[in-house]
Motif scaffolding. Structure first.
Motif, PDB file in Angstrom:
ATOM      1  N   LYS A   1       0.813  -1.220   0.000  1.00 48.25           N
ATOM      2  CA  LYS A   1       0.000   0.000   0.000  1.00 48.25           C
ATOM      3  C   LYS A   1       0.846   1.269   0.000  1.00 48.25           C
ATOM      4  N   GLY A   2       2.132   1.145   0.295  1.00 49.51           N
ATOM      5  CA  GLY A   2       2.988   2.328   0.386  1.00 49.51           C
ATOM      6  C   GLY A   2       2.822   3.081   1.682  1.00 49.51           C
ATOM      7  N   THR A   3       2.484   2.349   2.763  1.00 45.47           N
ATOM      8  CA  THR A   3       2.212   2.998   4.048  1.00 45.47           C
ATOM      9  C   THR A   3       3.201   2.574   5.135  1.00 45.47           C
ATOM     10  N   LEU A   4       4.375   2.128   4.742  1.00 47.67           N
ATOM     11  CA  LEU A   4       5.359   1.688   5.726  1.00 47.67           C
ATOM     12  C   LEU A   4       5.870   2.859   6.563  1.00 47.67           C
ATOM     13  N   ALA A   5       6.280   2.551   7.780  1.00 43.55           N
ATOM     14  CA  ALA A   5       7.052   3.498   8.584  1.00 43.55           C
ATOM     15  C   ALA A   5       8.520   3.190   8.319  1.00 43.55           C
ATOM     16  N   VAL A   6       9.259   4.193   7.845  1.00 46.09           N
ATOM     17  CA  VAL A   6      10.674   4.020   7.519  1.00 46.09           C
ATOM     18  C   VAL A   6      11.493   4.742   8.580  1.00 46.09           C
ATOM     19  N   MET A   7      12.268   3.995   9.345  1.00 46.48           N
ATOM     20  CA  MET A   7      13.135   4.575  10.360  1.00 46.48           C
ATOM     21  C   MET A   7      14.514   4.743   9.738  1.00 46.48           C
ATOM     22  N   ALA A   8      14.986   5.959   9.598  1.00 47.51           N
ATOM     23  CA  ALA A   8      16.213   6.199   8.839  1.00 47.51           C
ATOM     24  C   ALA A   8      17.287   6.879   9.686  1.00 47.51           C
ATOM     25  N   ALA A   9      18.504   6.354   9.574  1.00 45.66           N
ATOM     26  CA  ALA A   9      19.661   6.965  10.227  1.00 45.66           C
ATOM     27  C   ALA A   9      20.793   7.034   9.208  1.00 45.66           C
ATOM     28  N   GLY A  10      21.381   8.206   9.086  1.00 43.77           N
ATOM     29  CA  GLY A  10      22.481   8.404   8.142  1.00 43.77           C
ATOM     30  C   GLY A  10      22.886   9.854   8.134  1.00 43.77           C
ATOM     31  N   THR A  11      23.958  10.162   7.436  1.00 44.69           N
ATOM     32  CA  THR A  11      24.399  11.552   7.349  1.00 44.69           C
ATOM     33  C   THR A  11      23.356  12.360   6.582  1.00 44.69           C
ATOM     34  N   PRO A  12      23.245  13.650   6.866  1.00 47.64           N
ATOM     35  CA  PRO A  12      22.287  14.474   6.121  1.00 47.64           C
ATOM     36  C   PRO A  12      22.492  14.403   4.616  1.00 47.64           C
ATOM     37  N   ALA A  13      23.742  14.348   4.172  1.00 49.52           N
ATOM     38  CA  ALA A  13      24.014  14.297   2.731  1.00 49.52           C
ATOM     39  C   ALA A  13      23.484  13.009   2.120  1.00 49.52           C
ATOM     40  N   ALA A  14      23.680  11.893   2.801  1.00 51.48           N
ATOM     41  CA  ALA A  14      23.200  10.613   2.281  1.00 51.48           C
ATOM     42  C   ALA A  14      21.673  10.566   2.293  1.00 51.48           C
ATOM     43  N   LEU A  15      21.075  11.043   3.368  1.00 55.51           N
ATOM     44  CA  LEU A  15      19.609  11.051   3.463  1.00 55.51           C
ATOM     45  C   LEU A  15      18.983  11.918   2.383  1.00 55.51           C
ATOM     46  N   ASP A  16      19.623  13.034   2.064  1.00 52.86           N
ATOM     47  CA  ASP A  16      19.097  13.915   1.016  1.00 52.86           C
ATOM     48  C   ASP A  16      19.001  13.198  -0.330  1.00 52.86           C
ATOM     49  N   GLN A  17      19.910  12.269  -0.583  1.00 48.97           N
ATOM     50  CA  GLN A  17      19.921  11.567  -1.873  1.00 48.97           C
ATOM     51  C   GLN A  17      18.790  10.552  -2.008  1.00 48.97           C
ATOM     52  N   VAL A  18      18.261  10.088  -0.881  1.00 50.51           N
ATOM     53  CA  VAL A  18      17.291   8.980  -0.950  1.00 50.51           C
ATOM     54  C   VAL A  18      15.933   9.304  -0.341  1.00 50.51           C
ATOM     55  N   ARG A  19      15.796  10.462   0.265  1.00 49.40           N
ATOM     56  CA  ARG A  19      14.575  10.741   1.015  1.00 49.40           C
ATOM     57  C   ARG A  19      13.323  10.689   0.135  1.00 49.40           C
ATOM     58  N   GLU A  20      13.392  11.224  -1.081  1.00 47.53           N
ATOM     59  CA  GLU A  20      12.225  11.196  -1.959  1.00 47.53           C
ATOM     60  C   GLU A  20      11.850   9.771  -2.346  1.00 47.53           C
ATOM     61  N   LEU A  21      12.821   8.871  -2.373  1.00 46.16           N
ATOM     62  CA  LEU A  21      12.531   7.469  -2.680  1.00 46.16           C
ATOM     63  C   LEU A  21      11.726   6.829  -1.556  1.00 46.16           C
ATOM     64  N   PHE A  22      12.017   7.209  -0.316  1.00 45.46           N
ATOM     65  CA  PHE A  22      11.242   6.686   0.813  1.00 45.46           C
ATOM     66  C   PHE A  22       9.769   7.068   0.705  1.00 45.46           C
ATOM     67  N   ASP A  23       9.515   8.262   0.181  1.00 42.55           N
ATOM     68  CA  ASP A  23       8.131   8.728   0.066  1.00 42.55           C
ATOM     69  C   ASP A  23       7.288   7.837  -0.846  1.00 42.55           C
ATOM     70  N   VAL A  24       7.943   7.072  -1.706  1.00 34.84           N
ATOM     71  CA  VAL A  24       7.228   6.187  -2.635  1.00 34.84           C
ATOM     72  C   VAL A  24       6.563   5.032  -1.889  1.00 34.84           C
ATOM     73  N   PHE A  25       7.168   4.588  -0.805  1.00 37.49           N
ATOM     74  CA  PHE A  25       6.623   3.411  -0.124  1.00 37.49           C
ATOM     75  C   PHE A  25       6.313   3.608   1.353  1.00 37.49           C
ATOM     76  N   GLY A  26       6.432   4.834   1.851  1.00 37.66           N
ATOM     77  CA  GLY A  26       6.072   5.029   3.249  1.00 37.66           C
ATOM     78  C   GLY A  26       6.378   6.423   3.756  1.00 37.66           C
ATOM     79  N   LYS A  27       6.354   6.540   5.066  1.00 36.38           N
ATOM     80  CA  LYS A  27       6.645   7.799   5.740  1.00 36.38           C
ATOM     81  C   LYS A  27       7.958   7.648   6.494  1.00 36.38           C
ATOM     82  N   VAL A  28       8.873   8.580   6.281  1.00 42.12           N
ATOM     83  CA  VAL A  28      10.190   8.459   6.880  1.00 42.12           C
ATOM     84  C   VAL A  28      10.260   9.207   8.210  1.00 42.12           C
ATOM     85  N   PHE A  29      10.926   8.577   9.166  1.00 37.31           N
ATOM     86  CA  PHE A  29      11.210   9.185  10.471  1.00 37.31           C
ATOM     87  C   PHE A  29      12.724   9.167  10.636  1.00 37.31           C
ATOM     88  N   VAL A  30      13.346  10.327  10.662  1.00 34.82           N
ATOM     89  CA  VAL A  30      14.798  10.390  10.805  1.00 34.82           C
ATOM     90  C   VAL A  30      15.153  10.167  12.273  1.00 34.82           C
TER      91      VAL A  30
END
Length: 299
Positions: free
Chosen positions: A132-161
């Motif tokens: 359904k694309g409603t996953l909770a995504v728990m993400a840890a990483g450098t701000p630069a790395a997260l910036d590269q992938v954050r929009e991809l997380f939006d495709v399948f869920g909601k990201v929590f840094v």
């Protein structure tokens, strides 16, 4: 719309496959690898490119996702002789697996030595949430790395840094799964007690969900999988044992005694040892029912 990317994806099983499908449907190009040829074929049918090895994925895409079942497999895929660490193109590994903070930290250190960033990003919500694309995504990483992938997380869920260090998201995911499996175990015992006491289970769930005892099991798994006796949540008992085992070990390493957690781990492990490893986690109820009659589980 987010920029379309060429993405690597290693491990397209129960969770990885629906996540990969959503990324393809969002317009991204995926190159995938899994030991299961059928799983790759399903994605190839909707446009994925099939790789012959982990190394081929890492030689092709700058961003590589992994969704793998155990810490040992994750470490081999990331750091092994033909692993991601040797890739000529990969710059960011996004790990969706649940493997614990120690394995995540070991892999992140090994990859960083070769200039590859790690985003520790376990997910919660099960196969249904992935679809359904409603996953909770728990993400840890450098701000630069997260910036590269954050929009991809939006495709399948909601990201929590969660933080900037690999392993922090793994710890939080394990704590979440430990709470979930504990809630299901105690709800199973309460459910069986209600049945033995002559209480209608539908009434029981309605009352609990209107009061202070409600939890993820009473709100979701019992109404959908236990009361109709379908037992098809889609997560095996063996995976529960892996997750709660990792959780208890990590909490004890942090100095937390884990009296409740250890007891719940034993309940799930006993079910696994009694021919339960491959059974759906919701079938724990059937074990509690049998134990309450002084028997083992029989089909």
């Amino acid at each position: 719309m987010a920029e379309r990317k060429l993405i690597g994806f290693i491990g397209v099983g129960v969770m990885g496959r629906p996540i990969a499908r959503r990324l393809i449907e969002a317009g991204h190009t995926l190159v995938v690898f899994d030991r299961d040829d059928q799983a790759m074929a399903e994605l190839a049918a909707i446009g994925a490119r099939v790789a012959k090895s982990v190394r081929e994925v890492a030689d092709t895409a700058t961003i590589v996702f992994t969704s793998l079942p155990t810490p040992a497999i994750f470490k081999e895929v990331a750091l092994g002789a033909d692993g991601i660490v040797h890739g000529e193109t990969v710059k960011v590994l996004v790990d969706l697996s649940t493997v614990g903070s120690r394995a995540e930290q070991e892999v992140a250190a090994g990859l960083l030595a070769k200039g590859i960033e790690t985003v520790d990003a376990p997910v919660s919500g099960g196969a249904a949430g992935a679809q359904k694309g409603t996953l909770a995504v728990m993400a840890a990483g450098t701000p630069a790395a997260l910036d590269q992938v954050r929009e991809l997380f939006d495709v399948f869920g909601k990201v929590f840094v969660v933080g900037e260090k690999a392993g922090q998201a793994q710890l939080l995911k394990l704590l979440n799964n430990m709470l979930s499996s504990t809630a299901f175990a105690i709800t199973s015992e309460a459910y069986v007690a209600a049945l033995k006491g002559g209480i209608d289970p539908e009434v029981m769930m309605a009352v609990i969900n209107a009061g202070s005892g409600k939890n993820g099991a009473t709100l979701d798994k019992f109404p959908k999988q236990v009361l109709p006796r379908t037992f098809d949540f889609g997560f095996p008992i063996s995976s529960v044992c892996k997750d709660i085992g990792l959780a208890v070990d990590e909490c004890q390493a942090l100095g937390v005694p884990m009296w409740v957690g250890n007891t719940v781990r034993q309940i799930w492990n006993i079910a696994a040892m009694q021919d339960g490893k491959a059974r759906d986690m919701t079938e724990l109820v059937r074990y509690v029912e049998s134990w309450s009659e002084g028997k083992g589980l029989t089909d």
